[in-house]
Each structure stands twice: as structure tokens, then as C-alpha cells.
Design an enzyme around this catalytic site. Structure first.
Site, PDB file in Angstrom:
ATOM      1  N   CYS A 123       0.829  -1.215   0.000  1.00 20.12           N
ATOM      2  CA  CYS A 123       0.000   0.000   0.000  1.00 20.12           C
ATOM      3  C   CYS A 123       0.855   1.254   0.000  1.00 20.12           C
ATOM      4  O   CYS A 123       1.690   1.460   0.879  1.00 20.12           O
ATOM      5  CB  CYS A 123      -0.930  -0.009   1.216  1.00 20.12           C
TER       6      CYS A 123
ATOM      7  N   TRP B  19      -9.058   5.695   0.141  1.00 19.28           N
ATOM      8  CA  TRP B  19      -9.609   6.329  -1.059  1.00 19.28           C
ATOM      9  C   TRP B  19      -8.819   5.803  -2.252  1.00 19.28           C
ATOM     10  O   TRP B  19      -7.759   5.217  -2.098  1.00 19.28           O
ATOM     11  CB  TRP B  19      -9.526   7.856  -0.994  1.00 19.28           C
TER      12      TRP B  19
ATOM     13  N   GLU C  83      -5.461   3.228 -10.198  1.00 15.75           N
ATOM     14  CA  GLU C  83      -6.076   1.920  -9.921  1.00 15.75           C
ATOM     15  C   GLU C  83      -7.262   1.700 -10.851  1.00 15.75           C
ATOM     16  O   GLU C  83      -7.519   0.591 -11.311  1.00 15.75           O
ATOM     17  CB  GLU C  83      -6.579   1.852  -8.468  1.00 15.75           C
TER      18      GLU C  83
ATOM     19  N   ARG D   5      -0.037   4.789   3.022  1.00 10.02           N
ATOM     20  CA  ARG D   5       0.007   4.537   4.462  1.00 10.02           C
ATOM     21  C   ARG D   5       0.319   5.745   5.343  1.00 10.02           C
ATOM     22  O   ARG D   5       0.365   5.620   6.565  1.00 10.02           O
ATOM     23  CB  ARG D   5       1.022   3.429   4.747  1.00 10.02           C
TER      24      ARG D   5
HETATM   25  N1  ARG Z   1      -6.878  -1.724  -6.636  1.00 10.47           N
HETATM   26  C1  ARG Z   1      -8.178  -2.015  -6.100  1.00 10.47           C
HETATM   27  C2  ARG Z   1      -9.246  -1.485  -7.045  1.00 10.47           C
HETATM   28  O1  ARG Z   1      -8.937  -0.909  -8.034  1.00 10.47           O
HETATM   29  C3  ARG Z   1      -8.353  -1.413  -4.715  1.00 10.47           C
HETATM   30  C4  ARG Z   1      -7.275  -1.737  -3.710  1.00 10.47           C
HETATM   31  C5  ARG Z   1      -7.260  -0.795  -2.526  1.00 10.47           C
HETATM   32  N2  ARG Z   1      -7.044   0.577  -2.947  1.00 10.47           N
HETATM   33  C6  ARG Z   1      -7.068   1.632  -2.145  1.00 10.47           C
HETATM   34  N3  ARG Z   1      -6.871   2.803  -2.696  1.00 10.47           N
HETATM   35  N4  ARG Z   1      -7.254   1.542  -0.845  1.00 10.47           N
HETATM   36  O2  ARG Z   1     -10.427  -1.590  -6.841  1.00 10.47           O
END
Ligand code: ARG
Length: 386
Positions: A64, A238, A243, A67
Site C-alpha cells: 500500500c 480512497w 487503480e 500509508r
Molecule cells: N486496486 C483495487 C481497485 O482498483 C483497490 C485496492 C485498494 N485501494 C485503495 N486505494 N485503498 O479496486
């Protein structure tokens, strides 16, 4: 975990808790835990231990990048809830509490832990919000191919919902105890905040009908604190834009949108060397950040999040702690070398408390009830009932 291992893990955790939070001599608490372990084979975390354990599990999440704010994690202690329906309702409340008015705050809801001979509940979904994937006759998938297994399972369990659009929210699949058949619960629409995608320049972008949900809430990782496993403990932070824009909507085994976007953008796709994928990727990621901003929903960009992560490392090291990290997960999936997190190495040591992925959790998220049943060695497999 064998009883001796639980005792050792508990002692390590309690000592860390007392020293980091300056709680004085841990001996009385250690003695109390020993007594409870001897009598019941398990022990109960105090609310303070649960909060500390969950925060440190986040701090220890080597994959992550976000953090820096680990201390701000809020904890909903719902260890007393037992019914599948109550658990599903509490997950919907989690989503509402996590994003009031679009402002996202890191939150975890902790349900009952596993105890000897008395395993706790499980949420089969990998995230509280994910999109269904409908496999067509020709093998093509409408929706998120990653959701195809769970979509099929939900249907076998009697789920009728799902309009058949590319963005149908999957029902929660909740199992109260491992030998019981899991049940499906639709999330109430007001618990699912979504952002339709637009673009800062291309006025035709909304016609594409793209969207994504606002809250990434991992639901099938086990929260492990001091030898105790919380198998159902959904948590969220968030999103970082990449992602969504560089993985969920772009990966060839997910929504695979780059070829189509390149076509709409009029790019030359006859050769990889025109860098059409790279150009389409940038526009898609601009669209994600722009749309969330317009909707007033918290989202980070990868440049900002990279800076924050290095700040986090600095702060932790100043406190005498090393930050474990997995380079291949920390470096953003686009423009890696433009971020400072790319240009260094990391200590890869893993510490507890932590969030762990059990292999059977992966199998459940793919909707594979047989694999799960074998792993959990259940005498009366409920899958015969499906
Ligand atoms: N990578 C995942 C997604 O696209 C989420 C993982 C957690 N991501 C976060 N920003 N806490 O759905």
C-alpha cells in the site's frame, strides 16, 4: 495456529502495544491473556487493542502506497454481530460512513474473529463494491471479467438482480459460518456512490457510459492481530486514480478499454510504436481524476501519493521503525519513473499485525465453492445444496 503460537503472537502484540502507546508494564495484561487462553483456547482483544492492531496492520501493508495516514483509520467494532443479514446491513452502513458527501475517510468494520472450533463469518466478495461480469456465449464478457466467477455463484445462489449492464453492482455474498450456505444481499443503491466519467476536453466522453465506484473496500482479507484471525473485516481508503484508469478500466483481462478509446481518439493503432496505448491511457486517467474532482469525491493522483509515501517513510524512520514495501506494488502502473518511489529500493520484511490473503479467500472471490469446501475440510459440504 497452534495454541503455543497464538500465545507467542499475543505476547509480541501486547508488548508492542504497551511500548508504542506507552501503557506501562504489560505483565498484568499478559497474565490475563494466558488465563483466558488456557481456559478457552483463544482470547479477546480490548477495544483499544483492536484499534491499535487494525491501524498497525495498515501500517504494515507492504503493497500500500497510501500509508501516511495510518493513524487516522477509524474502527467499527462489530464483533458481536452474528447474522448474515446483519453483517450485510453493517457493510452497507460501512459504505455510507466511509464516504459522507463524497469525502472519503479510511474505515474498517471488524466482525467476529475465528475461535477454536468456532470460525467467524466470511464475506466472499473481494470488495464490498465490485461489478458483475456476464460471460456471453462467444466467451466475451459484459462487465468486469474479474467479477464473472462471483456473478455465476450469486446466480446459483438465487440472485436475480443485475440489469445486464457493464456496471451492475454485485450482491454481497455473506457466510455466517463456514459449513452454512452463503447468502446474497443486494446493496441498497444509496450505499453505492459512483462517479460517471467525463473528460476535461472531449465533450463526447460521457456518451461512453463509463463509471466507477467511489470507495475501494477490500472485503476478503484476513486481519491478523496477535495470533487472532478476523476473517471478515472490510476496510477502505480512497482511490488513487491509476487503480481505475490504468488497471480496472485498462487491463486487457479487465474492461480492456484502450483499443476502443484509441479508435475514438483517432489514434493510429496500426503499430505499437505510435504509442497509442500510452496516449489513450493518459486521457483515460485524466478523465478519472477530472470526474472524481467534479463530483467532489476524494481521489489521489499517483504523483501526490508517491510524495506522501516518501514522507511516510521519513516519519516512520524518525521514530525508529523501518517501512516494509513491495516495489512492484508501490510504483504506480503508469509513468513509474516520473515518481520518486521508482528510484529506490525497499526493505521487504513483513510484520504483524497484518492483512493477509488466505488462498481459500481467493477461491471464494472467484466463486469456487468446491475448492473452498475442500480447504476448510467441511464434513457436510453445502455446495450439494446449490
Ligand atoms: N486496486 C483495487 C481497485 O482498483 C483497490 C485496492 C485498494 N485501494 C485503495 N486505494 N485503498 O479496486
Amino acid at each position: 495456529m497452534r495454541p503455543a503460537e497464538v500465545a507467542r503472537a499475543a505476547a509480541d502484540f501486547v508488548r508492542r502495544h504497551h511500548s508504542e502507546e506507552q501503557l506501562g508494564d504489560p505483565a498484568p495484561r499478559l497474565a490475563e491473556i494466558d488465563t483466558e487462553l488456557a481456559a478457552t483456547g483463544t482470547y479477546t482483544h480490548t477495544p483499544q487493542e483492536l484499534v491499535f492492531g487494525a491501524r498497525v496492520a495498515w501500517r504494515n501493508a507492504n503493497r500500500c502506497i497510501g500509508r501516511l495516514y495510518w493513524r487516522s483509520l477509524r474502527v467499527r467494532d462489530l464483533r458481536g454481530l452474528t447474522g448474515a443479514q446483519e453483517i450485510a446491513a453493517a457493510c452497507a452502513d460501512h459504505l455510507r460512513e466511509a464516504a459522507p458527501g463524497g469525502r472519503i475517510r479510511p474505515l474498517i468494520t471488524v466482525f467476529a474473529p475465528d475461535a477454536p472450533g468456532r470460525p467467524g463469518p466470511r464475506i466472499w466478495n473481494e470488495q464490498l463494491i465490485r461489478y458483475a461480469g456476464y460471460v456471453q456465449r462467444d466467451g466475451h464478457v459484459v462487465g468486469d471479467p474479474r467479477g464473472a466467477g462471483l456473478t455465476a455463484l450469486a446466480r446459483r445462489l438465487g440472485w436475480h438482480g443485475g440489469a445486464g449492464t457493464p456496471f451492475d453492482v454485485l450482491p454481497l455474498v455473506v457466510q455466517r459460518v463456514p459449513h452454512e450456505k452463503p447468502r446474497c444481499f443486494d446493496l441498497p443503491p444509496d450505499a453505492v456512490l459512483e462517479v460517471p466519467l467525463q473528460h476535461p476536453e472531449f465533450t463526447w466522453w460521457p456518451e461512453l457510459g463509463l463509471r466507477w465506484h467511489a470507495v475501494p473496500a477490500l472485503a476478503n482479507m484476513c486481519l491478523e492481530i496477535g495470533g487472532i484471525c478476523y476473517g471478515a473485516a472490510p476496510f477502505n481508503g480512497w482511490y488513487m486514480g491509476t487503480e481505475i484508469g490504468a488497471r480496472n478500466l485498462a487491463d486487457t483481462d479487465r474492461y480492456n478499454l484502450l483499443p476502443y478509446l484509441a479508435h475514438r481518439l483517432g489514434l493510429d493503432t496500426s503499430s505499437d510504436r505510435s504509442l497509442w496505448k500510452d496516449r489513450a491511457l493518459v486521457e483515460l486517467n485524466r478523465s478519472v481524476l477530472h470526474s472524481f474532482d467534479r463530483a467532489g469525491v476524494t481521489i489521489a493522483d499517483h504523483h501526490t501519493e508517491s510524495h506522501r509515501f516518501l514522507t511516510h517513510i521519513g516519519r516512520e524512520e524518525a521514530r525508529g521503525r523501518t517501512v516494509g514495501a513491495d516495489w512492484s506494488w508501490i510504483v504506480p502502473p503508469m509513468s513509474g519513473s516520473t515518481t520518486a518511489v521508482f528510484h529506490r529500493t525497499y526493505d521487504t520484511t513483513e510484520s504483524t499485525p497484518s492483512f493477509v490473503h488466505h488462498p481459500d479467500a481467493h477461491a471464494r472471490a472467484r466463486g469456487e465453492e468446491r475448492a473452498v469446501t475442500r480447504h476448510d475440510r467441511q464434513p457436510t459440504p453445502w455446495h450439494d445444496l446449490v
